[in-house]
Design a protein around this motif. Structure first.
Motif, PDB file in Angstrom:
ATOM      1  N   GLN A  25       0.830  -1.207   0.000  1.00 52.80           N
ATOM      2  CA  GLN A  25       0.000   0.000   0.000  1.00 52.80           C
ATOM      3  C   GLN A  25       0.864   1.257   0.000  1.00 52.80           C
ATOM      4  OE1 GLN A  25      -2.793   0.156   3.300  1.00 52.80           O
ATOM      5  NE2 GLN A  25      -4.307   1.003   1.897  1.00 52.80           N
ATOM      6  N   TYR A  26       1.921   1.222   0.798  1.00 54.11           N
ATOM      7  CA  TYR A  26       2.775   2.403   0.865  1.00 54.11           C
ATOM      8  C   TYR A  26       3.526   2.619  -0.443  1.00 54.11           C
ATOM      9  CZ  TYR A  26       5.450   6.151   2.909  1.00 54.11           C
ATOM     10  OH  TYR A  26       5.987   7.391   3.168  1.00 54.11           O
ATOM     11  N   ILE A  27       3.913   1.547  -1.102  1.00 49.10           N
ATOM     12  CA  ILE A  27       4.568   1.690  -2.406  1.00 49.10           C
ATOM     13  C   ILE A  27       3.603   2.317  -3.417  1.00 49.10           C
ATOM     14  CG2 ILE A  27       5.634   0.457  -4.337  1.00 49.10           C
ATOM     15  CD1 ILE A  27       6.523  -1.648  -2.179  1.00 49.10           C
ATOM     16  N   ALA A  28       2.339   1.897  -3.380  1.00 50.98           N
ATOM     17  CA  ALA A  28       1.352   2.516  -4.258  1.00 50.98           C
ATOM     18  C   ALA A  28       1.220   4.008  -3.955  1.00 50.98           C
ATOM     19  CB  ALA A  28      -0.003   1.817  -4.120  1.00 50.98           C
ATOM     20  N   ILE A  29       1.285   4.374  -2.686  1.00 53.37           N
ATOM     21  CA  ILE A  29       1.243   5.780  -2.295  1.00 53.37           C
ATOM     22  C   ILE A  29       2.468   6.525  -2.807  1.00 53.37           C
ATOM     23  CG2 ILE A  29       1.422   7.296  -0.272  1.00 53.37           C
ATOM     24  CD1 ILE A  29      -0.379   5.215   1.197  1.00 53.37           C
ATOM     25  N   LEU A  30       3.636   5.900  -2.689  1.00 56.04           N
ATOM     26  CA  LEU A  30       4.869   6.525  -3.169  1.00 56.04           C
ATOM     27  C   LEU A  30       4.853   6.780  -4.664  1.00 56.04           C
ATOM     28  CD1 LEU A  30       7.596   4.410  -1.303  1.00 56.04           C
ATOM     29  CD2 LEU A  30       7.079   6.826  -0.889  1.00 56.04           C
ATOM     30  N   THR A  31       4.258   5.859  -5.408  1.00 54.46           N
ATOM     31  CA  THR A  31       4.392   5.867  -6.872  1.00 54.46           C
ATOM     32  C   THR A  31       3.155   6.372  -7.604  1.00 54.46           C
ATOM     33  OG1 THR A  31       3.728   3.524  -6.902  1.00 54.46           O
ATOM     34  CG2 THR A  31       6.101   4.017  -6.864  1.00 54.46           C
TER      35      THR A  31
ATOM     36  N   LYS B  62     -16.915   3.186   4.564  1.00 57.17           N
ATOM     37  CA  LYS B  62     -16.695   4.564   4.119  1.00 57.17           C
ATOM     38  C   LYS B  62     -15.329   4.797   3.479  1.00 57.17           C
ATOM     39  CE  LYS B  62     -14.921   6.622   8.427  1.00 57.17           C
ATOM     40  NZ  LYS B  62     -15.193   7.579   9.514  1.00 57.17           N
ATOM     41  N   ASP B  63     -14.402   3.838   3.654  1.00 54.44           N
ATOM     42  CA  ASP B  63     -13.020   4.084   3.221  1.00 54.44           C
ATOM     43  C   ASP B  63     -12.514   3.025   2.262  1.00 54.44           C
ATOM     44  OD1 ASP B  63     -11.064   5.968   3.307  1.00 54.44           O
ATOM     45  OD2 ASP B  63     -10.365   5.525   5.319  1.00 54.44           O
ATOM     46  N   ARG B  64     -13.413   2.417   1.505  1.00 52.04           N
ATOM     47  CA  ARG B  64     -13.014   1.352   0.585  1.00 52.04           C
ATOM     48  C   ARG B  64     -11.996   1.844  -0.436  1.00 52.04           C
ATOM     49  NH1 ARG B  64     -16.563  -3.036   0.793  1.00 52.04           N
ATOM     50  NH2 ARG B  64     -15.989  -3.687  -1.309  1.00 52.04           N
ATOM     51  N   ARG B  65     -12.120   3.087  -0.840  1.00 51.63           N
ATOM     52  CA  ARG B  65     -11.230   3.622  -1.862  1.00 51.63           C
ATOM     53  C   ARG B  65      -9.779   3.606  -1.394  1.00 51.63           C
ATOM     54  NH1 ARG B  65     -11.575   9.761  -4.199  1.00 51.63           N
ATOM     55  NH2 ARG B  65     -10.234   9.502  -6.033  1.00 51.63           N
ATOM     56  N   ARG B  66      -9.548   4.029  -0.150  1.00 53.34           N
ATOM     57  CA  ARG B  66      -8.169   4.036   0.350  1.00 53.34           C
ATOM     58  C   ARG B  66      -7.682   2.637   0.707  1.00 53.34           C
ATOM     59  NH1 ARG B  66      -6.839   8.598   4.708  1.00 53.34           N
ATOM     60  NH2 ARG B  66      -8.663   7.758   5.790  1.00 53.34           N
ATOM     61  N   ILE B  67      -8.572   1.764   1.129  1.00 47.35           N
ATOM     62  CA  ILE B  67      -8.170   0.405   1.501  1.00 47.35           C
ATOM     63  C   ILE B  67      -7.726  -0.395   0.285  1.00 47.35           C
ATOM     64  CG2 ILE B  67      -9.041  -1.795   2.407  1.00 47.35           C
ATOM     65  CD1 ILE B  67     -10.812  -0.114   4.311  1.00 47.35           C
ATOM     66  N   SER B  68      -8.343  -0.145  -0.866  1.00 45.20           N
ATOM     67  CA  SER B  68      -8.078  -0.942  -2.061  1.00 45.20           C
ATOM     68  C   SER B  68      -6.829  -0.442  -2.782  1.00 45.20           C
ATOM     69  CB  SER B  68      -9.290  -0.896  -3.007  1.00 45.20           C
ATOM     70  OG  SER B  68      -9.092  -1.771  -4.090  1.00 45.20           O
ATOM     71  N   ALA B  69      -5.661  -0.781  -2.233  1.00 44.94           N
ATOM     72  CA  ALA B  69      -4.396  -0.302  -2.792  1.00 44.94           C
ATOM     73  C   ALA B  69      -4.184  -0.753  -4.227  1.00 44.94           C
ATOM     74  CB  ALA B  69      -3.239  -0.790  -1.920  1.00 44.94           C
ATOM     75  N   GLU B  70      -4.657  -1.943  -4.556  1.00 42.86           N
ATOM     76  CA  GLU B  70      -4.396  -2.490  -5.896  1.00 42.86           C
ATOM     77  C   GLU B  70      -4.984  -1.623  -6.999  1.00 42.86           C
ATOM     78  OE1 GLU B  70      -3.779  -5.408  -2.856  1.00 42.86           O
ATOM     79  OE2 GLU B  70      -5.647  -4.356  -3.356  1.00 42.86           O
ATOM     80  N   ASP B  71      -6.035  -0.881  -6.697  1.00 44.62           N
ATOM     81  CA  ASP B  71      -6.632   0.002  -7.708  1.00 44.62           C
ATOM     82  C   ASP B  71      -5.670   1.094  -8.139  1.00 44.62           C
ATOM     83  OD1 ASP B  71      -8.953  -1.450  -7.564  1.00 44.62           O
ATOM     84  OD2 ASP B  71     -10.047   0.010  -6.344  1.00 44.62           O
ATOM     85  N   TYR B  72      -4.625   1.336  -7.353  1.00 47.20           N
ATOM     86  CA  TYR B  72      -3.715   2.452  -7.619  1.00 47.20           C
ATOM     87  C   TYR B  72      -2.310   1.994  -7.999  1.00 47.20           C
ATOM     88  CZ  TYR B  72      -7.510   5.178  -5.703  1.00 47.20           C
ATOM     89  OH  TYR B  72      -8.749   5.748  -5.508  1.00 47.20           O
ATOM     90  N   ILE B  73      -2.141   0.711  -8.232  1.00 50.58           N
ATOM     91  CA  ILE B  73      -0.857   0.220  -8.706  1.00 50.58           C
ATOM     92  C   ILE B  73      -0.722   0.526 -10.192  1.00 50.58           C
ATOM     93  CG2 ILE B  73       0.489  -1.869  -9.200  1.00 50.58           C
ATOM     94  CD1 ILE B  73      -0.515  -3.028  -6.586  1.00 50.58           C
TER      95      ILE B  73
END
Length: 293
Positions: free
Chosen positions: A150-156, A206-217
Motif C-alpha cells: 500500500q505504501y509503495i502505491a502511495i509513493l508511486t 466509508k473508506d473502501r477507496r483508500r483500503i483498495s491499494a491495488e486500484d492504484y498500482i
C-alpha cells in the motif's frame, strides 16, 4: 471494545509464545553489525521507536532496508523482528526495524500513518548514520506485506498519495520484498476475525477507496520479490498479486518455497534457524543488490 481487546491480548500471548520458541537461543549481537536500539521517530514513547542495525564492513554510504512488520495489524514488535533484521544487516544493508501502534488502539489508517512517519525519519537521518538515500528498499510480511504494498502505491501514485495527505519522501526506493502478504483486502473473507479490530465495518464501508491499494498500482510500482510457501494460508493472495503485477507491467519475481517433504508455513522466512528461510532471505538480498543504483 472490551471483548475485542481481550481476544487480541490472548492472540498476542499465543503468538509471542510461538515466536519466542522459534527464536530461542539466537544471539542479540552479531559480529560485524552494530545495533542502535530505541531511537524515537514520533511522539508516542512506547510505539514510535525503532532499532537500527548497521553493517560495519561497508565502504561508503550503506544501502537501507526499511521493514514493515506483520502480525495481523494487532501484534508484533521490533524485538520479534530483530533476528531477521540482524541477518539482513550482516549481508551489507542497514536494517530499519520499527514498532508501530497496533489495533484496536488505532484503526485504519493509523498504522500506515506510522509507516509514513518512520519513512520520513529515515530521510531526515541518512547523514547522521551514513545511510544511502539513493538505495532504499522496503520489506514487509503478512499484514506488513500489505502495508508495504500500500505504501509503495502511495509513493508511486500521486493521486493515491493525495487521499492520505502524505508528503513525498526524499529517498530513492529501488525495490521491495513482499512476503506472505494479505493483499486484496476487499476480497471475500479477507477482513475477518481479528482484522476487523483494525478495519471496523464502518471504516471499511466509508473508506473502501483508500483500503483498495491495488486500484492504484501502476507501471511505476517498485520491482518486487514476492515470497509465499506451500502451507502459507495467504498463498493464493501472493499468486494473485503476481498475476496482477504482470498485467500492470511491473517487474517482479514470485516464488513459493517448501514442498510436501519440506513444508513451509506462513512467513516462514522469519525462522533464522531454518535452511529454507535463510535461502529466501539470501534470494531477496540478491534481488535487492541487482536493483541498486
Amino acid at each position: 471494545m472490551t471483548d475485542t481487546m481481550e481476544e487480541v491480548l490472548e492472540m498476542r500471548r499465543m503468538w509471542k509464545k510461538s515466536d519466542d520458541a522459534r527464536d530461542a537461543g539466537l544471539p542479540r549481537e552479531v559480529p560485524g553489525v552494530r545495533r542502535i536500539d530505541d531511537l524515537s521517530y514520533g511522539p508516542d514513547p512506547k510505539w514510535h521507536l525503532l532499532d537500527l542495525y548497521l553493517p560495519e564492513n561497508v565502504e561508503g554510504k550503506i544501502p537501507v532496508i526499511i521493514n514493515v512488520h506483520g502480525g495481523g495489524y494487532c501484534y508484533g514488535t521490533k524485538e520479534t523482528y530483530q533476528f531477521y533484521g540482524l541477518n539482513l544487516a550482516a549481508h551489507g544493508f542497514a536494517f530499519v526495524n520499527p514498532n508501530y501502534r497496533l489495533a484496536p488502539e488505532v484503526v485504519f489508517p493509523g498504522e500506515l500513518d506510522d509507516v509514513d512517519r518512520y519513512m520520513h525519519w529515515v530521510s531526515d537521518h541518512t547523514d547522521e548514520y551514513g545511510l544511502d538515500r539513493n538505495n532504499v528498499f522496503i520489506a514487509g510480511d503478512s499484514a506488513g506485506g500489505q502495508m508495504a504494498e500500500q505504501y509503495i502505491a502511495i509513493l508511486t501514485n500521486a493521486e493515491y498519495r493525495s487521499l492520505f495527505g502524505y508528503e513525498p519522501v526524499d529517498l530513492k526506493f529501488r525495490a521491495a520484498a513482499l512476503n506472505s502478504g494479505a493483499f486484496f483486502l476487499l476480497d471475500p473473507g479477507m477482513i475477518a476475525g481479528k482484522l476487523d479490530a483494525y478495519f471496523p465495518k464502518d471504516i471499511v464501508e466509508k473508506d473502501r477507496r483508500r483500503i483498495s491499494a491495488e486500484d492504484y498500482i501502476t507501471e511505476d510500482f517498485l520491482p518486487c520479490y514476492l515470497s509465499t510457501a506451500n502451507e502459507d494460508f495467504l498463498h493464493d493472495q501472493t499468486i494473485k498479486l503476481a498475476g496482477f503485477l504482470t498485467a500492470r507491467g511491473v517487474e517482479h519475481v514470485c516464488r513459493s518455497y517448501g514442498d510436501k517433504d519440506n513444508p513451509q508455513p506462513h512467513v516462514f522466512l522469519m525462522n533464522q534457524k531454518d535452511e529454507t528461510a535463510r535461502q529466501c532471505n539470501e534470494d531477496e538480498v540478491e534481488f535487492f543488490r541487482k536493483h541498486m543504483g
